[in-house]
Write a protein that holds these residues in place. Structure first.
Motif, short mmCIF file in Angstrom:
data_model
loop_
_atom_site.label_atom_id
_atom_site.label_comp_id
_atom_site.label_asym_id
_atom_site.label_seq_id
_atom_site.Cartn_x
_atom_site.Cartn_y
_atom_site.Cartn_z
N GLN A 43 0.76 -1.33 -0.04
CA GLN A 43 -0.03 0.37 -0.10
C GLN A 43 0.89 1.53 -0.12
OE1 GLN A 43 -3.36 -0.23 2.66
NE2 GLN A 43 -3.06 -2.23 2.89
N ALA A 44 2.20 1.08 0.52
CA ALA A 44 3.14 2.42 1.12
C ALA A 44 3.75 2.75 -0.48
CB ALA A 44 3.74 2.45 1.71
N ALA A 45 4.09 1.98 -0.89
CA ALA A 45 4.69 1.59 -2.70
C ALA A 45 3.61 1.90 -3.80
CB ALA A 45 5.10 0.04 -2.61
N ALA A 46 1.84 1.57 -3.47
CA ALA A 46 1.59 2.32 -4.43
C ALA A 46 1.27 3.81 -4.10
CB ALA A 46 -0.02 1.36 -4.35
N GLU A 47 0.92 4.23 -3.10
CA GLU A 47 1.32 6.39 -2.53
C GLU A 47 2.35 6.49 -2.94
OE1 GLU A 47 0.28 5.76 1.60
OE2 GLU A 47 -1.60 4.53 1.73
N LEU A 48 3.85 5.45 -3.34
CA LEU A 48 4.26 6.46 -3.14
C LEU A 48 4.58 6.28 -5.19
CD1 LEU A 48 6.94 5.40 -0.57
CD2 LEU A 48 6.04 7.58 -1.10
N GLY A 49 4.24 5.35 -5.46
CA GLY A 49 4.01 5.54 -6.89
C GLY A 49 5.17 4.27 -7.26
N LEU A 50 5.28 3.77 -6.39
CA LEU A 50 6.95 2.89 -6.70
C LEU A 50 6.49 1.69 -7.53
CD1 LEU A 50 8.16 3.10 -3.24
CD2 LEU A 50 9.47 4.15 -5.76
N PRO A 51 7.10 0.69 -8.31
CA PRO A 51 7.35 -0.44 -8.48
C PRO A 51 6.95 -1.72 -7.99
CG PRO A 51 8.89 -0.20 -9.69
CD PRO A 51 8.75 1.29 -8.76
N VAL A 52 5.93 -2.38 -7.64
CA VAL A 52 6.00 -3.56 -7.07
C VAL A 52 6.03 -5.01 -7.40
CG1 VAL A 52 4.39 -4.96 -5.14
CG2 VAL A 52 4.36 -2.51 -5.00
N ILE A 53 6.72 -5.68 -6.51
CA ILE A 53 6.56 -7.30 -7.13
C ILE A 53 6.34 -8.03 -5.92
CG2 ILE A 53 8.53 -9.16 -7.39
CD1 ILE A 53 10.58 -6.76 -8.56
N ALA A 54 5.49 -8.37 -6.07
CA ALA A 54 4.73 -9.32 -5.32
C ALA A 54 4.78 -10.75 -5.34
CB ALA A 54 2.81 -9.94 -5.52
N ALA A 55 5.58 -11.71 -4.30
CA ALA A 55 5.97 -13.13 -4.21
C ALA A 55 6.23 -13.15 -2.76
CB ALA A 55 8.06 -12.60 -4.76
N ALA A 56 5.45 -14.63 -3.22
CA ALA A 56 5.43 -15.62 -1.75
C ALA A 56 7.37 -15.79 -1.21
CB ALA A 56 4.32 -16.90 -2.26
N ARG A 57 8.01 -15.78 -1.79
CA ARG A 57 8.93 -16.56 -1.82
C ARG A 57 10.35 -15.62 -3.20
NH1 ARG A 57 10.82 -21.53 -4.02
NH2 ARG A 57 9.01 -22.00 -5.62
N LEU A 58 11.39 -15.58 -2.47
CA LEU A 58 12.23 -14.84 -3.74
C LEU A 58 12.79 -15.87 -4.72
CD1 LEU A 58 13.71 -12.40 -1.34
CD2 LEU A 58 11.57 -12.31 -2.44
N ASP A 59 12.21 -16.43 -5.25
CA ASP A 59 12.80 -17.47 -6.46
C ASP A 59 13.23 -17.10 -7.51
OD1 ASP A 59 10.17 -16.64 -7.97
OD2 ASP A 59 9.51 -17.55 -7.37
N ASP A 60 13.49 -17.40 -9.14
CA ASP A 60 14.54 -18.14 -9.47
C ASP A 60 13.62 -16.59 -9.69
OD1 ASP A 60 16.44 -19.30 -9.09
OD2 ASP A 60 15.40 -20.86 -10.24
N ALA A 61 12.47 -16.51 -10.66
CA ALA A 61 12.02 -15.50 -10.84
C ALA A 61 11.89 -14.13 -10.64
CB ALA A 61 10.30 -15.56 -11.32
N VAL A 62 11.68 -14.41 -10.05
CA VAL A 62 11.66 -12.25 -8.34
C VAL A 62 13.80 -12.05 -8.57
CG1 VAL A 62 12.29 -11.74 -6.30
CG2 VAL A 62 10.38 -12.89 -7.31
#
Length: 306
Positions: free
Chosen positions: A49-68
């Motif tokens: 929510q804070a990132a959206a308010e700041l206009g920052l790109p978000v990567i939503a990830a349940a774990r920090l895998d190869d794709a992240v």
């Protein structure tokens, strides 16, 4: 600097705001939307929510895998900053930003490495609370420390209130470390002393043992409030203790024995009683402790912990 920020709960938000004011945050990594409340409504994390308010790109990830890892590698970040993300950073992601990752941890390392440092420190009755910023390494919270700061908190504050104070102080501490890394003056030193561990709390951690002295009972109450919650049993049913404080100037009571005043219930411990002002009985809403007590049959003979 070009930063990647990883975090999830509200305790990470002050650091995100502070760094966004001073640096170029190229991505914010956070846990995916989670179901909250009785209706289980999918809700973005406080960091999302804070990132959206700041206009920052978000990567939503349940774990920090190869794709992240691949997504972050494409951003050419200089440094990763992590605050209570809720997952481990492993290689090759650990080495993907040019200067690696730093971690804001809410303890004076090496004390209380793990998921619940504030809660475990309070339960243990630690007199010294604080925050540390360290270089992230594969071992749990074991990296060299750039900076640490003892923070004064109210001696009756519960874990949520303590964490709120530490999150603000920790944001300033992290900003100082990032600035030092940017200008090449940062120095990290190995952790000194015997580590202690702070595993995630379970419901059982909230169970009050009234045969302990008041100092230990109240320390546990502080550490488990609001989650997983301090509780006791009465007639085999769970009674959650929402608000409490040490008593003053009252007679001792047998452990678990209840005595009522106008504003609170006094519950006996191995030393002085605990003054309980708000409770939540099983299957009911929160209420004043004295109102709950008045609704019990034979209240004068009731005792908790049985």
């Amino acid at each position: 600097m070009r930063l990647v920020f990883a975090g999830t709960p509200s305790a990470a938000v002050p650091t995100l705001h502070r760094l966004a004011d001073e640096h170029d945050i190229v991505a914010v990594v956070t846990r995916p939307d989670a179901p909250l409340g009785r209706k289980r409504v999918l809700t973005p994390s406080p960091v999302a929510q804070a990132a959206a308010e700041l206009g920052l790109p978000v990567i939503a990830a349940a774990r920090l895998d190869d794709a992240v890892t691949e997504a972050i590698a494409e951003l050419d970040a200089e440094l990763g900053v992590i605050v209570a993300y809720g997952g481990l950073v492993r290689e090759p992601l650990l080495s993907t930003p040019a200067k690696g990752w730093i971690n804001l941890h809410f303890s004076m390392l090496p004390s209380w490495r793990g998921a619940a440092p504030v809660q475990r420190a309070l339960i243990a009755g630690d007199a010294e609370l604080g925050a540390s910023v360290f270089q992230l390494v594969p071992a749990l919270d074991a990296g060299d420390v750039f900076a640490a700061r003892v923070v004064d908190v109210d001696e009756q504050a519960t874990a949520d209130a303590v964490l709120e104070v530490l999150s603000v102080e920790g944001a300033a501490l992290t900003a100082e470390v990032v600035a030092a890394i940017a200008d090449g003056t940062a120095v990290a030193v190995p952790q000194q002393g015997e580590p202690t561990l702070a595993p995630k709390l379970t419901l059982d951690d909230g169970l009050i043992d009234w045969t302990e002295p008041l100092s230990r009972v109240f320390a546990r109450f502080r550490g488990v409030t609001p989650e997983p919650g301090a509780h006791t049993t009465i007639d085999g049913l769970r009674l959650k203790i929402l608000e409490a404080a040490p008593s003053a100037g009252v007679d001792a009571l047998e452990p678990g024995r209840i005595a009522a005043t106008k504003s609170s219930l006094l519950i006996g411990t191995a030393s002085d009683p605990l003054a309980v002002t708000r409770v939540q009985p099983a299957g009911k809403g929160a209420m004043k402790a004295v109102d709950w007590w008045r609704g019990q049959r034979g209240a004068e003979d009731l005792r908790v912990g049985a």
